[in-house]
Design a protein around this motif. Structure first.
Motif, PDB file in Angstrom:
ATOM      1  N   CYS A 214      16.913  24.001  22.510  1.00 18.55           N
ATOM      2  CA  CYS A 214      16.645  22.573  22.350  1.00 18.55           C
ATOM      3  C   CYS A 214      16.948  21.876  23.677  1.00 18.55           C
ATOM      4  O   CYS A 214      18.052  22.025  24.222  1.00 18.55           O
ATOM      5  CB  CYS A 214      17.494  21.988  21.233  1.00 18.55           C
ATOM      6  SG  CYS A 214      17.273  20.219  20.970  1.00 18.55           S
ATOM      7  N   GLU A 218      15.478  13.272  19.906  1.00 16.31           N
ATOM      8  CA  GLU A 218      15.098  11.876  19.682  1.00 16.31           C
ATOM      9  C   GLU A 218      15.152  11.615  18.189  1.00 16.31           C
ATOM     10  O   GLU A 218      15.303  12.541  17.391  1.00 16.31           O
ATOM     11  CB  GLU A 218      13.675  11.622  20.192  1.00 16.31           C
ATOM     12  CG  GLU A 218      13.447  11.935  21.655  1.00 16.31           C
ATOM     13  CD  GLU A 218      11.972  11.843  22.014  1.00 16.31           C
ATOM     14  OE1 GLU A 218      11.435  10.713  21.987  1.00 16.31           O
ATOM     15  OE2 GLU A 218      11.364  12.896  22.295  1.00 16.31           O
ATOM     16  N   ARG A 221      12.825  13.923  15.855  1.00 19.38           N
ATOM     17  CA  ARG A 221      12.244  15.140  16.422  1.00 19.38           C
ATOM     18  C   ARG A 221      13.126  15.743  17.500  1.00 19.38           C
ATOM     19  O   ARG A 221      13.952  15.060  18.117  1.00 19.38           O
ATOM     20  CB  ARG A 221      10.851  14.863  16.996  1.00 19.38           C
ATOM     21  CG  ARG A 221      10.835  13.944  18.200  1.00 19.38           C
ATOM     22  CD  ARG A 221       9.419  13.635  18.616  1.00 19.38           C
ATOM     23  NE  ARG A 221       9.371  12.745  19.768  1.00 19.38           N
ATOM     24  CZ  ARG A 221       8.245  12.234  20.246  1.00 19.38           C
ATOM     25  NH1 ARG A 221       7.087  12.506  19.667  1.00 19.38           N
ATOM     26  NH2 ARG A 221       8.274  11.437  21.307  1.00 19.38           N
ATOM     27  N   LEU A 222      12.911  17.049  17.732  1.00 20.14           N
ATOM     28  CA  LEU A 222      13.540  17.795  18.817  1.00 20.14           C
ATOM     29  C   LEU A 222      12.466  18.220  19.799  1.00 20.14           C
ATOM     30  O   LEU A 222      11.324  18.496  19.414  1.00 20.14           O
ATOM     31  CB  LEU A 222      14.231  19.057  18.299  1.00 20.14           C
ATOM     32  CG  LEU A 222      15.207  18.966  17.124  1.00 20.14           C
ATOM     33  CD1 LEU A 222      15.764  20.349  16.820  1.00 20.14           C
ATOM     34  CD2 LEU A 222      16.319  17.988  17.426  1.00 20.14           C
ATOM     35  N   THR A 223      12.832  18.322  21.055  1.00 22.92           N
ATOM     36  CA  THR A 223      11.961  18.934  22.054  1.00 22.92           C
ATOM     37  C   THR A 223      12.541  20.309  22.385  1.00 22.92           C
ATOM     38  O   THR A 223      13.738  20.430  22.694  1.00 22.92           O
ATOM     39  CB  THR A 223      11.873  18.090  23.329  1.00 22.92           C
ATOM     40  OG1 THR A 223      11.363  16.792  22.994  1.00 22.92           O
ATOM     41  CG2 THR A 223      10.943  18.742  24.347  1.00 22.92           C
ATOM     42  N   THR A 228       7.336  22.436  22.709  1.00 24.33           N
ATOM     43  CA  THR A 228       7.042  22.045  21.330  1.00 24.33           C
ATOM     44  C   THR A 228       7.931  20.879  20.903  1.00 24.33           C
ATOM     45  O   THR A 228       9.125  20.832  21.227  1.00 24.33           O
ATOM     46  CB  THR A 228       7.259  23.229  20.372  1.00 24.33           C
ATOM     47  OG1 THR A 228       6.381  24.283  20.740  1.00 24.33           O
ATOM     48  CG2 THR A 228       7.010  22.830  18.935  1.00 24.33           C
ATOM     49  N   ARG A 229       7.341  19.965  20.132  1.00 27.81           N
ATOM     50  CA  ARG A 229       8.120  18.889  19.524  1.00 27.81           C
ATOM     51  C   ARG A 229       8.215  19.175  18.041  1.00 27.81           C
ATOM     52  O   ARG A 229       7.195  19.261  17.345  1.00 27.81           O
ATOM     53  CB  ARG A 229       7.472  17.531  19.793  1.00 27.81           C
ATOM     54  CG  ARG A 229       7.549  17.144  21.257  1.00 27.81           C
ATOM     55  CD  ARG A 229       7.018  15.759  21.522  1.00 27.81           C
ATOM     56  NE  ARG A 229       7.242  15.358  22.895  1.00 27.81           N
ATOM     57  CZ  ARG A 229       6.913  14.179  23.393  1.00 27.81           C
ATOM     58  NH1 ARG A 229       6.333  13.265  22.592  1.00 27.81           N
ATOM     59  NH2 ARG A 229       7.138  13.881  24.656  1.00 27.81           N
ATOM     60  N   CYS A 232      12.219  16.677  12.919  1.00 28.47           N
ATOM     61  CA  CYS A 232      13.599  16.931  12.499  1.00 28.47           C
ATOM     62  C   CYS A 232      14.253  15.614  12.111  1.00 28.47           C
ATOM     63  O   CYS A 232      14.452  14.732  12.960  1.00 28.47           O
ATOM     64  CB  CYS A 232      14.385  17.614  13.622  1.00 28.47           C
ATOM     65  SG  CYS A 232      16.108  17.918  13.213  1.00 28.47           S
TER      66      CYS A 232
END
Length: 368
Positions: A214, A218, A221-223, A228-229, A232
């Motif tokens: 990770c 945000e 969501r996770l990046t 990939t986003r 979450c």
């Protein structure tokens, strides 16, 4: 009168309190500084998340231990240390001088290691904070479909991911659980005999395994490291722990990661009047993983050497075991055991772990 300051209510210090209750230190004032009035036993936390235990079954009440030991309990958190002046400063500004200091405060989680984590993530440490927030998370997950992601696939992250998935499926929730495991996958460094039953358990409990790290968090969501986003709603961080920042500038000798450097007698390598045990310390002469098993085993030699140091006696060297028994729960009442390269799993391993864990809690006055 001499003063012994116990900083932190960790695994080793609960044994020190029990030893002091059995045999007090004449002419010594003993203080215990801790921000929490109870120790939440981390070894039983996954079982509590899974619903196998009530909250009162996984705690050791520190006030009762302190009272029995004749130890003054101080509600506070160490925020600064001047080892040369033998002085500790608490977060609220109070200052405590000492003749002998024992550190068992445990590690901390770096809340800024992943951008956005401080604002959007739920951290597994301190355990007290996680427990306080978990019931709200559970109620929300049962009321609406959520996307949960556990970030970090060491033993703690894997156990929590499996416990969450088991609990939510058992209670009929539509919530999805992912495990952000990195390129090395879950339980990197463990024997294949351990990893394989855990991988099967993750598949059985429908935990989505993501072989990436990770890089940012945000709202919603996770990046991930591959760009990939990931959707979450609640990220749970079980990433590696760090040394308490107040050790920097304390004057104590530290290892390369900032933990207290200690030797065979559990004393600081630079200040013999300072002892340290558990995850806050590193044995420079006998390096070993930072885990609760080693912290528990350090309790008896720490209690003995504190007593001898105050009396002016010869200290007893302590050699931690070369290998240790790991018992990892896998959500339901099932667990994996490992001892070096040997590993096995089954329901009987969970009952074995359960008996050991309950025994530990009862030994120190809990009600498991």
């Amino acid at each position: 009168m001499k003063r012994l300051l116990l900083a932190g209510g960790g695994h080793a210090h609960v044994h020190v309190l029990t030893a002091l209750a059995r045999e007090p230190l004449p002419g010594v004032e003993v203080l215990l500084v801790t921000p929490f009035a109870r120790q939440m036993y981390s070894g039983m936390l996954p079982g509590w998340v899974a619903g196998h235990y009530g909250e009162d079954q996984i705690v050791i009440p520190l006030p009762a231990l302190a009272l029995a030991a004749g130890v003054q309990l101080i509600d506070g958190r160490i925020a600064g240390l001047d080892a040369n002046a033998r002085r500790a400063t608490l977060a609220d500004g109070r200052v405590i001088d000492y003749d002998l200091l024992s550190l068992d405060t445990g590690p901390v989680m770096d809340r800024d290691a992943i951008p956005g984590a401080r604002e959007h993530a739920l951290f597994l440490r301190p355990v007290e904070h996680f427990v306080r927030l978990f019931e709200t998370l559970l109620a929300r997950a049962l009321a609406e479909p959520l996307d949960l992601a556990v970030v970090g696939a060491g033993a703690g992250g894997v156990e929590i991911a499996l416990a969450l998935a088991w609990r939510l499926q058992r209670e009929g929730a539509a919530t999805r659980v992912s495990l952000v495991a990195g390129a090395d996958g879950p339980l990197a460094g463990f024997a294949e005999g351990v990893r394989q039953p855990v991988l099967r358990a993750l598949q059985r409990h429908r935990v989505t395994l993501l072989p990436h790290t990770c890089t940012a968090i945000e709202a919603g969501r996770l990046t991930l490291s591959n760009g990939t986003r990931l959707a979450c709603d609640v990220p749970l961080l079980a990433v590696g722990t760090s040394a308490p920042p107040w050790l920097q500038g304390s004057g104590l000798a530290l290892d390369e990661c900032g933990f207290v450097a200690t030797g065979a007698t559990l004393q600081s390598t630079s200040h013999p009047e300072v002892f340290a045990a558990g995850d806050v310390a590193t044995r420079m002469d006998a390096p070993h993983p930072k885990s609760g098993v080693y912290a528990v085993r350090a309790g008896p030699p720490l209690a003995l050497n504190l007593r001898r140091a105050l009396a002016g006696g010869a200290l007893q060297p302590y050699m931690p075991q070369a290998r240790t028994l790991y018992l990892l729960s896998t959500g339901r009442r099932h667990a994996v055991a490992s001892w070096g390269p040997w590993a096995t799993s089954g329901r009987w391993v969970w009952w074995w772990k359960d008996r050991i864990d309950r025994g530990f809690i009862r030994r120190y006055g809990g009600s498991a």
